[in-house]
Motif scaffolding. Structure first.
Motif, PDB file in Angstrom:
ATOM      1  N   VAL A  86       0.836  -1.310   0.193  1.00 30.53           N
ATOM      2  CA  VAL A  86      -0.033  -0.200  -0.424  1.00 30.53           C
ATOM      3  C   VAL A  86       1.181   0.702   0.253  1.00 30.53           C
ATOM      4  N   GLN A  87       0.677   2.149  -0.513  1.00 29.98           N
ATOM      5  CA  GLN A  87       1.530   2.841  -0.710  1.00 29.98           C
ATOM      6  C   GLN A  87      -0.132   4.468  -0.670  1.00 29.98           C
ATOM      7  N   CYS A  88       0.805   5.165  -0.191  1.00 26.48           N
ATOM      8  CA  CYS A  88      -0.569   7.178  -0.433  1.00 26.48           C
ATOM      9  C   CYS A  88      -0.080   8.030  -0.449  1.00 26.48           C
ATOM     10  N   GLU A  89      -0.334   8.135  -1.382  1.00 28.68           N
ATOM     11  CA  GLU A  89       0.472   9.872  -1.801  1.00 28.68           C
ATOM     12  C   GLU A  89      -0.841  11.467  -1.817  1.00 28.68           C
ATOM     13  N   ASN A  90       0.486  12.254  -1.313  1.00 30.26           N
ATOM     14  CA  ASN A  90      -0.034  14.081  -2.174  1.00 30.26           C
ATOM     15  C   ASN A  90       0.453  14.603  -2.571  1.00 30.26           C
ATOM     16  N   PRO A  91       0.465  14.556  -3.856  1.00 29.07           N
ATOM     17  CA  PRO A  91       0.990  15.347  -4.909  1.00 29.07           C
ATOM     18  C   PRO A  91       0.936  17.081  -4.714  1.00 29.07           C
ATOM     19  N   GLU A  92       0.958  17.779  -5.066  1.00 29.72           N
ATOM     20  CA  GLU A  92       0.935  18.965  -4.904  1.00 29.72           C
ATOM     21  C   GLU A  92       0.088  19.923  -5.427  1.00 29.72           C
ATOM     22  N   ALA A  93      -0.580  21.093  -4.862  1.00 28.24           N
ATOM     23  CA  ALA A  93      -1.795  21.661  -5.157  1.00 28.24           C
ATOM     24  C   ALA A  93      -2.237  23.155  -4.467  1.00 28.24           C
TER      25      ALA A  93
END
Lengths: 150, 772
Positions: free
Chosen positions: B523-530
């Motif tokens: 499992v991998q959870c990511e948060n790209p920029e916004a």
């Protein structure tokens, strides 16, 4: 000078004849039971009864209702025990409650016109009244209950 | 049974029919310490001691457990209990005092409610937000009630000269059964006031089997009658002598300001008294006003007409190019690239590469506006260095603090009177409208009401964020999910507090992203920029809405791809009953609650799925054009599962014949209000799924009112919504109710539409997508 008849009482107004009935009721004579929700007759929060018809006070000017009988929630029933009000309480309809006066006035007008509305007629008549809390299931049941005897 | 023709036989409703004589007028004379009022004595903050731990004492100002702050008894026996949280439709103004009444053995018909003004030092945290009130205050309110009862019993025992252990409070009086003597609370009030407040540690709480009110659902909201007769007082209904009515033209672009204006035509409008500039703060500025031009009139109608006549040239500033179409493409591009890794178990990259099949879903949810039926409104009366505010504020303490700071006066000089809220949904936790009223009142030297029009509310709010959630699921040959990568891209609420914010905050990431409960090896959870280009704020259920939509849609997509039943697939992914360990997550947040008391318990999540499947008739045969969809989600530390039945006709018209929802919110207080919250959540969930979209062009909101920002009306609402509440275990802590109902609705609806039509909707709202 305009003279209005609100809940059986004469009220005078010498200001802007185009002022909406909503703001006249709320701000000028202090009948705050009638609510502002949209100002464009889209939500029904300001519903009052004129003669025997539900109307939106926000798009009705004071001069439109001269010589008509305006009934607000304050004048719906002397003790607040109209069948619709009783049904509303019996089924615990409201959440925040803000739209409920408009809903109740709309329902009362519906029952004057059609004492035994069916499911579709209730939904059609009440479709102009928005409840953001989402009390619709109970509103429908309460209108039905009011029509069958509380 | 047919609920339409027999309202007395509503499903699950029979137990909750209102008892007469219990609704109470809401407006009481203050606790003014008139002779004989007791237990309302000096303030002393006492933290609670609960059988279970909550995050309550980590909230600003924590909890105050002191009967002298919350309870007063008059000589005639009337018990006044303070409601310190804001009422916006959840019933909290009834539920919390009811807990006190239960423990102190007060008779509810002789209880009156007093709404607290904003004072968190005195009352503890008042920020009515985050589905926290019952969760944080069940035990403190029980302790307050038990303290008051103990003091009353001690006073009676002294009067009779018998040991306190021989007397017992029963229904508004204290009884000595050995001698048959009894004495009412009113007669004991003065003596009870002289008793010392017992230690929290030594309090004896009632045995739940003796509860008369808690968990029964037979007490109506204290404001019920007032609401039905039009006397319930909301912020908009406050009127003061000499009060002026104001509306404000605010910058159409977030961060914009007035370049120049001409108020001459406005001043000619009948009833307009003044046109003036209102101070604005540079964006981002937390909850400070946007600024603009105010029109003051003798009534609201005149002020609105005057505002329409204003000529204003705006300087749009940096957000003048914000465009929702372009921004969606930006979010999608960001979601297709790696982002900040927040959770990592196993090797998701390798697992996806080695997968037999990879399913990718990209789910879009636009901005949403709260549109509470009462738009923001507040009255302020500022005189010298004192200010009094009346308004529908979710955070009375926060409002007091922000008004004081803005006016440059001490908090002690600011009184915040909390009216009923005509809906809140998170919008009214931001007090910009109260600050506006304070600024205008100060300048005018008179009380002022600032009324937001619906257009203001839609165009100048604190919107729900806009998001792309991208999930890639890798399956092995047997169809088992072995890899799960979830990227969440959305401007953060934190951007309203700090410039250059590009990542979501833990309180957003913890809403269905990093706390995802499925039993998957990689499992991998990511948060790209916004980056944000408008004010983002909390909206009922917050980030759980897009996350549940994405995750629960993906479950159904996998079920379809592997030819399995949606519910079976969901249960397989939830996996074995266990307490989920999330060692790789640095800041789980967990809704601010200690994990020991409020872990992610998959047994409870499975149970709501199984309960709703059983009660809601999962798998039943439905007519042609109908379909069933299911979704489950844990939020606000509650567990909830929903089944929606849809019907889609050959023109694409969508109707919802039935909704079933099961909720496990732990120990509960008022099941009747839980039911109403879940009924309402279905409507809010359906509103956002079917119609909800705030869009921007040239930096400006394109919608204005209920015609172009539509919400569900009664004629399109579900025909029936059934609610099933899981009975709590004896030691299950209370958890949230106001918000958890919303997130699972949209995915259950979308999954049902897929079952009915084969169309998979990945971008909300549904709008005209079914008509194609």
């Amino acid at each position: 000078m305009i003279t209005l008849k609100i809940n059986g009482q004469q009220k005078n107004w010498d200001g802007d004849p185009d002022l909406s009935l909503l703001w006249f009721l709320r701000d000028e004579i202090g009948l705050t039971g009638t609510k502002y929700g949209c100002g464009q007759a889209l939500c029904g929060a300001c519903t009052v009864i004129v003669d025997k018809q539900a109307i939106r006070a926000c798009i009705t000017s004071v001069s439109d209702v001269v010589d008509r009988e305006v009934t607000t929630i304050e004048g719906l029933h002397p003790t607040g025990d109209h069948a619709v009000q009783k049904a509303w309480r019996q089924l615990n309809v409201p959440q925040c409650g803000f739209c409920q006066v408009g809903q109740i006035m709309q329902a009362a007008a519906l029952l004057m016109d059609n004492p035994k509305p069916n499911h579709d007629q209730i939904r059609e008549a009440m479709a102009g009244n928005i409840c953001r809390c989402g009390c619709y299931q109970r509103i429908e049941n309460a209108v039905h209950l009011a029509s069958t005897g509380v | 049974m047919n609920i339409r023709t027999n309202p007395k036989k509503l499903r699950g409703f029979e137990r909750y029919i209102k008892i007469d004589n219990v609704s109470r007028r809401s407006i009481l004379k203050g606790l003014g310490l008139a002779g004989g009022f007791v237990l309302a004595a000096p303030v002393m903050s006492r933290p609670s001691l609960a059988a279970y731990q909550t995050g309550a004492d980590k909230m600003p100002h924590g909890t105050v457990v002191d009967p002298r702050v919350f309870v007063a008894i008059a000589p005639d026996g009337i018990v006044t209990i303070v409601a310190h949280r804001a009422e916006m439709g959840t019933g909290v103004r009834t539920s919390l005092p009811m807990i006190v009444a239960e423990e102190m053995e007060a008779d509810w018909s002789r209880v009156r409610i007093q709404q607290a003004h904003g004072d968190e030092v005195k009352f503890g945290n008042q920020d009515t937000d985050g589905s926290r009130s019952t969760r944080h205050y069940l035990m403190p309110m029980r302790q307050i009630g038990a303290s008051a009862r103990t003091m009353l019993e001690a006073a009676a025992a002294k009067r009779w000269g018998v040991p306190a252990t021989e007397v017992k409070a029963v229904n508004h009086e204290v009884v000595h059964s050995a001698s048959g003597r009894r004495i009412g609370f009113g007669d004991l009030a003065a003596d009870a006031a002289k008793e010392s407040v017992p230690s929290v540690e030594g309090l004896k709480l009632k045995d739940p089997k003796d509860f008369r009110y808690l968990g029964k659902g037979q007490i109506s909201m204290v404001d019920l009658r007032d609401i039905t007769v039009g006397t319930a007082r909301y912020g908009a209904d406050v009127r003061l002598p000499g009060m002026k009515y104001a509306v404000i033209a605010r910058p159409p672009v977030t961060g914009g300001k007035v370049a120049s204006f001409d108020g001459a035509a406005a001043m000619k409008v009948s009833g307009v008294e003044k046109v003036m500039e209102v101070k604005g703060w540079p964006w981002p500025s937390k909850f400070q006003p946007l600024g603009g031009i105010a029109v003051i009139g003798r009534n609201t109608g005149a002020a609105i007409k005057g505002r329409d006549a204003l000529k204003i040239v705006w300087d749009d500033g940096a957000n003048g190019k914000y465009d929702s179409v372009a921004y969606r493409a930006e979010l999608e591009a960001a979601a297709r690239k790696p982002g900040l890794v927040l959770r990592k178990e196993g090797d998701v990259e390798a697992a996806l590469k080695g997968a037999d099949k990879v399913i990718v879903g990209e789910y879009y949810l636009p901005h949403l506006a709260h549109v509470s039926m009462e738009p923001p409104v507040a009255v302020a009366d500022v005189k010298g260095d004192k200010a009094e505010i009346w308004g529908p504020v979710q955070s009375a303490g926060g409002t007091r603090e922000d008004v004081a700071k803005t006016l440059g006066i001490p908090q002690e000089n600011v009184t915040v009177n909390v009216t009923l809220l005509g809906g809140g949904f998170g919008r009214k936790s931001k007090c910009d409208f109260a600050i506006e009223a304070a600024l205008l009142s100060k300048e005018l030297g008179a009380p002022v009401k600032v009324q937001w029009t619906r257009e203001d509310d839609v165009r100048n709010g604190f919107l729900h964020t806009v998001s792309v959630e991208r999930i890639e699921a890798g399956l092995d040959k047997s169809g088992k999910v072995t890899a799960w990568r979830h990227r969440s891209v959305a401007p953060s609420i934190a951007s309203t507090f700090a410039a250059n914010t590009v990542h979501q905050a833990p309180f957003e990431l913890g809403m269905g992203l990093v706390d995802m409960p499925f039993e998957i090896a990689n499992v991998q959870c990511e948060n790209p920029e916004a980056a944000a280009h408008t004010r983002i704020g909390w909206f009922r259920s917050v980030s759980n809405i897009p996350r549940a939509f994405a995750v629960q849609s993906m479950v159904a997509e996998i079920a379809h791809a592997t030819k399995r039943d949606q519910k079976d697939m969901l249960l397989e992914l939830i996996g074995s009953p266990r307490i989920v360990k999330l060692d790789s997550v640095k800041d789980l947040w967990n809704y601010g609650e200690p994990y020991d008391s409020y872990p992610i318990d998959t047994a409870r999540l499975r149970k709501v799925v199984e309960l709703v499947a059983d009660k809601g008739g999962w798998g039943r045969s439905v007519p042609k054009g109908h379909g069933l969809g299911i979704a489950a989600h844990r939020s606000f530390v509650s567990y909830i599962a929903t089944i929606v039945e849809v019907a889609v006709d050959d023109k694409g018209k969508l109707t919802v014949p039935r909704v079933d929802t099961a909720i496990d919110c732990g120990t509960y207080v008022n099941p009747e209000r839980i039911q109403s919250q879940i009924e309402g959540a279905a409507i809010m969930g359906m509103s956002l799924a079917k119609h909800g979209a705030i869009t921007f062009k040239d930096g400006k909101v394109q919608q204005s009112n209920f015609d172009d920002f539509r919400v569900i009306r009664i004629d399109e609402s579900p025909a029936v919504t059934n609610v099933y509440i899981v009975p709590p275990g004896s030691d299950t802590p209370p958890s949230g109710v106001g918000e958890p109902g919303v997130p699972p609705f949209a995915p259950a609806l979308i999954n049902a539409i897929f079952a009915a039509t084969g169309k998979r909707i990945r971008a909300l709202p549904i709008g005209k997508q079914l008509e194609a």
